[in-house]
Design a protein around this motif. Structure first.
Motif, PDB file in Angstrom:
ATOM      1  N   ILE A 182       0.858  -1.191   0.000  1.00 15.60           N
ATOM      2  CA  ILE A 182       0.000   0.000   0.000  1.00 15.60           C
ATOM      3  C   ILE A 182       0.885   1.228   0.000  1.00 15.60           C
ATOM      4  CG2 ILE A 182      -1.787   1.300   1.221  1.00 15.60           C
ATOM      5  CD1 ILE A 182      -2.717  -1.302   2.472  1.00 15.60           C
ATOM      6  N   LYS A 183       0.652   2.116  -0.963  1.00 14.85           N
ATOM      7  CA  LYS A 183       1.352   3.392  -1.015  1.00 14.85           C
ATOM      8  C   LYS A 183       0.392   4.485  -0.593  1.00 14.85           C
ATOM      9  CE  LYS A 183       4.944   2.493  -4.478  1.00 14.85           C
ATOM     10  NZ  LYS A 183       6.053   2.903  -3.571  1.00 14.85           N
ATOM     11  N   THR A 184       0.877   5.369   0.263  1.00 13.25           N
ATOM     12  CA  THR A 184       0.064   6.503   0.693  1.00 13.25           C
ATOM     13  C   THR A 184       0.396   7.728  -0.161  1.00 13.25           C
ATOM     14  OG1 THR A 184       1.692   7.089   2.394  1.00 13.25           O
ATOM     15  CG2 THR A 184      -0.110   5.640   3.049  1.00 13.25           C
ATOM     16  N   SER A 185      -0.530   8.644  -0.214  1.00 13.93           N
ATOM     17  CA  SER A 185      -0.348   9.839  -1.050  1.00 13.93           C
ATOM     18  C   SER A 185       0.674  10.800  -0.449  1.00 13.93           C
ATOM     19  CB  SER A 185      -1.685  10.561  -1.229  1.00 13.93           C
ATOM     20  OG  SER A 185      -2.251  10.886   0.031  1.00 13.93           O
ATOM     21  N   GLU A 186       0.988  10.604   0.816  1.00  9.75           N
ATOM     22  CA  GLU A 186       1.966  11.427   1.510  1.00  9.75           C
ATOM     23  C   GLU A 186       2.420  10.662   2.748  1.00  9.75           C
ATOM     24  OE1 GLU A 186      -0.507  14.393   4.289  1.00  9.75           O
ATOM     25  OE2 GLU A 186      -1.146  14.463   2.173  1.00  9.75           O
ATOM     26  N   PRO A 187       3.519  11.034   3.370  1.00 11.40           N
ATOM     27  CA  PRO A 187       3.909  10.369   4.616  1.00 11.40           C
ATOM     28  C   PRO A 187       2.783  10.515   5.636  1.00 11.40           C
ATOM     29  CG  PRO A 187       5.714  11.698   3.781  1.00 11.40           C
ATOM     30  CD  PRO A 187       4.519  12.042   2.946  1.00 11.40           C
ATOM     31  N   PHE A 188       2.457   9.426   6.323  1.00 15.09           N
ATOM     32  CA  PHE A 188       1.314   9.462   7.232  1.00 15.09           C
ATOM     33  C   PHE A 188       1.567   8.527   8.408  1.00 15.09           C
ATOM     34  CE2 PHE A 188      -3.347   8.496   8.080  1.00 15.09           C
ATOM     35  CZ  PHE A 188      -3.544   9.674   8.781  1.00 15.09           C
ATOM     36  N   GLY A 189       1.961   9.119   9.532  1.00 14.44           N
ATOM     37  CA  GLY A 189       2.343   8.334  10.697  1.00 14.44           C
ATOM     38  C   GLY A 189       1.225   7.522  11.314  1.00 14.44           C
ATOM     39  N   ALA A 190      -0.025   7.900  11.078  1.00 14.76           N
ATOM     40  CA  ALA A 190      -1.153   7.174  11.666  1.00 14.76           C
ATOM     41  C   ALA A 190      -1.676   6.072  10.764  1.00 14.76           C
ATOM     42  CB  ALA A 190      -2.287   8.151  11.988  1.00 14.76           C
TER      43      ALA A 190
END
Length: 546
Positions: A182-190
């Motif tokens: 899974i790739k997120t659209s931006e860094p996301f710590g949660a």
């Protein structure tokens, strides 16, 4: 980057960091999906397997089992669901409670993130997560669960509900065997913690059944009947990966009234239930035929203040209202399992409660603040005015069970010169779109995935979907953005405390009182485990004797 497994250090580094936000099924199993009689027959042919775990085996010989009376459990929940499709609204919370569906990860009884359908994961860069889907898991129709099945489910959920896109900021999903990338659209710590939200429950989207009434999932129980907002009939899934339940069937009834649930327990109609009124808790706790299981909860009753209101836009008025309330007295009125709140997160959470200037009662300060802002009781009626207008506010709520506490709020505010008008409604759902209110009480899940960012992003960030009070603070928005880029627990904890200090200093909302999570059961019910997050309830270990 380091591989994360089911150990506390790894979880706290990147998850309790990702801590606790939505949830999935308590260290055991989350809600499972619906199934038909044909699915039940197919499921019975499956052999339950689980990675690094031997499925529970029956103690009795087959002949003895055949003669044994079927085991049935009657359970009651307080939240009604229109469907059993976890992609619809918050209906996944119901399927999770009922042991029908499961998520990839979950938040356990210690508010720690642990594996569920995904047994290991690895963050390969700031926006890429590789989840390994646990070997040996099958849907209720006997079909193996692989990465492709999870991908298809998530893509369907994201098509149906925007919250599924924004909650984890998912950009793309790729499947290869048991490996889900899974790739997120931006860094996301949660990200990881938010995957525990029941919205991300895994169902077989190609099962050929309607998920609204017959979801095919992975939990310990499969659906055999459903009546919307009323009752769910379940049968134990023999092929459950974590060891099948020794129950044969379960009936989950929706009983929205606290007193009615208590009476159902006392009459024997119900064996186990979530929540009853406080006076009923005391009665049942004193009765040896029942047991009350309680733990620190994550729900807080919040008085949301509309910052667009001509009076509440004034900090002095908001602060005076906050100081006028005797929070200890409110908790005593509510009684039972209610606790002091005072901050956005409960004192049991690891987010610096002792470092905060929590909300507190100070009637003298309340009067002083109003006087400083030019408010005075010029006509002697007990309420202050300014520029010919009386300081009068309407408090809207929809839970009659808190009416005594709301009447106390009315009296406490009145004692310092603020008139509060009470507005009890059957529903306040329309306010989410209209924003037509002055003060609104909501029962808020402050750590719905165990992670603090969910609350900040949805309730306090400028323009957030449930920032009903139209509050905006650019410094707080910046902290929310920094949280997205923080992956270790220490950094996330520090940023969260900074955010709380801003929220409390601005007197954004008023946290009236907290609520522990509890389950009440007949003494015949075994292996009851209350979780801080209340969408965990029944699992494969829950049983009944006699």
């Amino acid at each position: 980057m380091a591989k994360h497994r089911m150990n506390k250090a790894g979880i706290l580094t990147l998850a309790l960091a990702l801590t606790l936000l939505l949830a999935a099924c308590g260290g055991q199993s989350a809600p499972a999906a619906n199934s038909s009689a044909a699915q039940s027959e197919a499921a019975a042919a499956q052999t339950p397997t689980a990675q690094n775990q031997t499925p529970a085996q029956p103690d009795a010989a087959p002949a003895e089992n055949a003669a044994a009376a079927p085991k049935h459990l009657n359970a009651a929940i307080y939240w009604s669901a229109a469907t059993l499709d976890p992609a619809v609204d918050y209906d996944g919370w119901t399927t999770c409670r009922a042991g029908i569906t499961e998520t990839l990860v979950m938040v356990d009884e210690n508010l720690e993130l642990v594996p569920l359908l995904s047994d290991t994961w690895e963050q390969t860069d700031e926006t890429t997560w590789v989840m390994h889907i646990r070997d040996g898991v099958t849907f209720h129709n006997g079909k193996s669960v692989d990465a492709a099945a999870v991908k298809a489910c998530f893509e369907r959920t994201m098509e149906m509900q925007d919250r599924a896109v924004t909650a984890c900021k998912i950009d793309s999903i790729e499947a290869d065997g048991q490996s889900l990338t899974i790739k997120t659209s931006e860094p996301f710590g949660a990200f990881l913690a938010n995957l525990s939200e029941p919205l991300y429950s895994v169902i077989d989207v190609d099962a050929g059944t309607d998920p609204a009434t017959a979801p095919v999932a992975t939990g310990p129980f499969m659906v055999t009947g459903f009546k919307a907002e009323d009752v769910i009939e379940l049968a134990a899934y023999p092929g459950y990966w974590n060891g099948p339940s020794d129950l044969d069937t379960v009936t989950v009834k929706t009983i929205t009234d606290n007193s009615t649930r208590a009476m159902a327990l006392q009459s024997g109609e119900i064996d186990i239930a979530q929540r009853v009124n406080n006076n009923d808790i005391d009665i049942l706790r004193a009765d040896p035929n029942y047991a009350v299981y309680e733990t620190a909860g994550t729900r807080i009753q919040v008085l949301i203040l509309n910052h667009a209101n001509e009076f509440l836009s004034d900090y002095n008025v908001r602060k005076a209202l906050e100081c006028s309330l005797n929070y200890e007295a409110l908790v005593k009125i509510m009684g039972g399992s209610y606790t002091l709140a005072g901050a956005p997160y409960p004192s049991s959470a690891p987010y610096g409660y002792d470092q905060l200037d929590v909300q507190h009662y100070d009637a003298a300060q309340a009067k002083s603040l109003l006087a400083e802002a030019g408010w005075a009781d010029s006509d002697g009626n007990g309420y202050v005015e300014k520029n010919g207008k009386e300081l009068s506010l309407t408090l809207t709520y929809n839970d009659a069970a808190i009416s005594a506490a709301m009447e106390a709020v009315q009296a406490m505010a009145g004692a310092v010169g603020i008139r509060v008008n009470l507005d009890l409604r059957d529903s306040t759902g329309d306010i989410d779109s209209t924003r037509d209110f002055e003060m609104l009480v909501r029962n808020w899940q402050s750590l719905s995935t165990g992670d603090p960012q969910w609350l900040l992003d949805t309730m306090y960030k400028s323009g957030a979907m449930t920032n009903l009070g139209s509050y905006s603070n650019l410094e707080l928005d910046k902290i929310c953005d920094e949280l997205s880029n923080a992956f270790d627990f220490a950094s996330r904890q520090k940023l969260t405390v900074e955010a709380e200090k801003i929220i409390l200093a601005d007197c954004v909302n008023i946290n009236l009182f907290g609520q522990n999570n509890y389950v009440i059961a007949s003494a015949k019910v075994e292996n009851v485990k209350p979780f801080p997050i209340d969408y965990y309830f029944i699992d494969n270990t829950t049983s009944i004797t006699g």
